[in-house]
Design an enzyme around this catalytic site. Structure first.
Site, PDB file in Angstrom:
ATOM      1  N   PRO A 109      91.835  10.276  99.542  1.00 57.92           N
ATOM      2  CA  PRO A 109      91.550  10.372  98.226  1.00 57.92           C
ATOM      3  C   PRO A 109      92.880  10.088  97.123  1.00 57.92           C
ATOM      4  CG  PRO A 109      91.485  12.059  99.019  1.00 57.92           C
ATOM      5  CD  PRO A 109      91.765  11.493 100.650  1.00 57.92           C
ATOM      6  N   GLU A 110      92.896   8.240  96.038  1.00 55.84           N
ATOM      7  CA  GLU A 110      93.506   8.487  95.424  1.00 55.84           C
ATOM      8  C   GLU A 110      92.298   8.584  94.044  1.00 55.84           C
ATOM      9  OE1 GLU A 110      95.449   4.493  95.725  1.00 55.84           O
ATOM     10  OE2 GLU A 110      95.076   4.860  97.755  1.00 55.84           O
TER      11      GLU A 110
ATOM     12  N   ARG B 150      93.130  17.171 108.349  1.00 55.77           N
ATOM     13  CA  ARG B 150      94.220  17.250 108.403  1.00 55.77           C
ATOM     14  C   ARG B 150      95.338  17.884 107.761  1.00 55.77           C
ATOM     15  NH1 ARG B 150      96.700  10.900 107.676  1.00 55.77           N
ATOM     16  NH2 ARG B 150      98.391  11.906 108.619  1.00 55.77           N
TER      17      ARG B 150
ATOM     18  N   HIS C 156      86.394  21.706 110.916  1.00 52.98           N
ATOM     19  CA  HIS C 156      87.499  22.062 109.871  1.00 52.98           C
ATOM     20  C   HIS C 156      86.407  22.304 107.833  1.00 52.98           C
ATOM     21  CE1 HIS C 156      89.638  20.082 112.650  1.00 52.98           C
ATOM     22  NE2 HIS C 156      88.600  19.264 112.465  1.00 52.98           N
TER      23      HIS C 156
END
Length: 284
Positions: free
Chosen positions: A2-3, A113, A94
């Site tokens: 995500p930017e 991650r 997750h």
DNA sequence: CGGCAAACCTGCGAGC
DNA sequence: TGCTCGCAGGTTTGCC
């Protein structure tokens, strides 16, 4: 990950779901993200009102009733799922950090991650190391060509790498830097300190333009990012260079270059370990 | 101080 | 089908 546009999309969803409400409880499922959650995170949030949900760079901040702020960073693979209590079927794989609101809404941070972060900061959050040297918000009116040039300074490093530096400008990542440089017609390899006033003007316009359009599209969906409602953004369909290696540059073609001109093919190179996509013809 | 590579961790697609 | 390899949107650390 995500930017800025993806983070802004998540922020809007969180704001809609939680702002003005009260947090009933917080569930922490595993603690070993990039930095461990603070010990008192769940206790600090319990029964607090959510005054506002805002964004600075790629961080989402939730202002709580007592003045504390919860900071959220999505890392590379972080997502937030938001749903009504009746749709909540328990944590997914997750899901690390889950907010249960008093009205039944649930917001779950999912991060395979585990590069993401959640931490607490005070109402003096701007003094925190995460933000005290962060560059300007690119969509603020104060972000101008002269401000950008000042931030780039006399640096000799490649322009692409300087724009990824959050101290130069906040919120840009690999995708939108590639796109903005292409739109501005600037080389990713030119020394950052050598950007002229005119070029800086073009670059600032390009950055604002690409980010605004991406936000309007709900961000870009690549691999593992999706919006809080499970839908995908669609800005990836508007990429000019990112992930388009060996394809023809649309800008060159629409400027009259024949589609057979091999110098109009998008190239991919690695700069400092990150892929750079660019058109060797119109970004030289 | 500036610049850059490596490390952090998991999942996925490509290729064999 | 199943394995291995390479690659991925970010940030920080530590080395030169």
């Amino acid at each position: 990950m995500p930017e800025l546009p993806e983070v802004e999309t998540v922020r809007r969803a969180l704001s809609l779901a939680l702002e003005g409400g009260v947090i009933r409880s917080v569930e922490i499922r595993r603690n070993d993200l990039r930095i461990p959650f603070p010990e008192n995170l769940a206790a600090a949030m319990r029964e607090q009102k959510v005054k506002s949900v805002f964004r600075r760079g790629k961080y989402i901040l939730m202002a709580l009733g007592d003045g504390q702020h919860v900071a959220l960073h999505l890392g590379m693979s972080g997502r937030v799922r938001i749903m009504d209590g009746k749709d909540w079927a328990g944590p997914a794989k997750h899901d690390h950090f889950i907010i249960h609101a008093a009205d039944g809404k649930v917001a779950a941070l999912n991060d395979s991650r585990r590069f993401g972060m959640v931490f607490l900061t005070s109402d003096e959050w701007e003094a925190h190391p995460a933000w005290n040297s962060m560059g300007p918000e690119p969509l603020d009116t104060g972000f101008s060509a002269s401000v950008l040039r000042k931030r780039l300074g006399k640096s000799s490093r490649p322009l692409k790498l300087a724009l990824l530096d959050q101290r130069v400008v906040a919120g840009l990542g690999n995708i939108y830097v590639c796109e903005a440089l292409h739109m501005a017609g600037l080389s990713p390899f030119s020394p950052a300190g050598g950007v002229s006033a005119v070029e800086s003007e073009r670059l600032v316009s390009a950055i604002k333009d690409v980010l605004s359009r991406a936000i309007d599209a709900g961000g870009s969906t690549l691999r593992d990012y999706s919006q809080a409602n499970g839908e995908t953004g669609y800005f990836q369909f508007a990429f000019s260079v990112y992930d388009r290696e060996a394809e023809f540059c649309r800008k060159c073609v629409s400027n009259g270059d024949s589609a057979e001109n091999e110098s109009c093919r998008i190239e991919r190179v690695v700069q400092s370990g990150r892929s750079t996509f660019y058109c060797p013809r119109c970004q030289s």
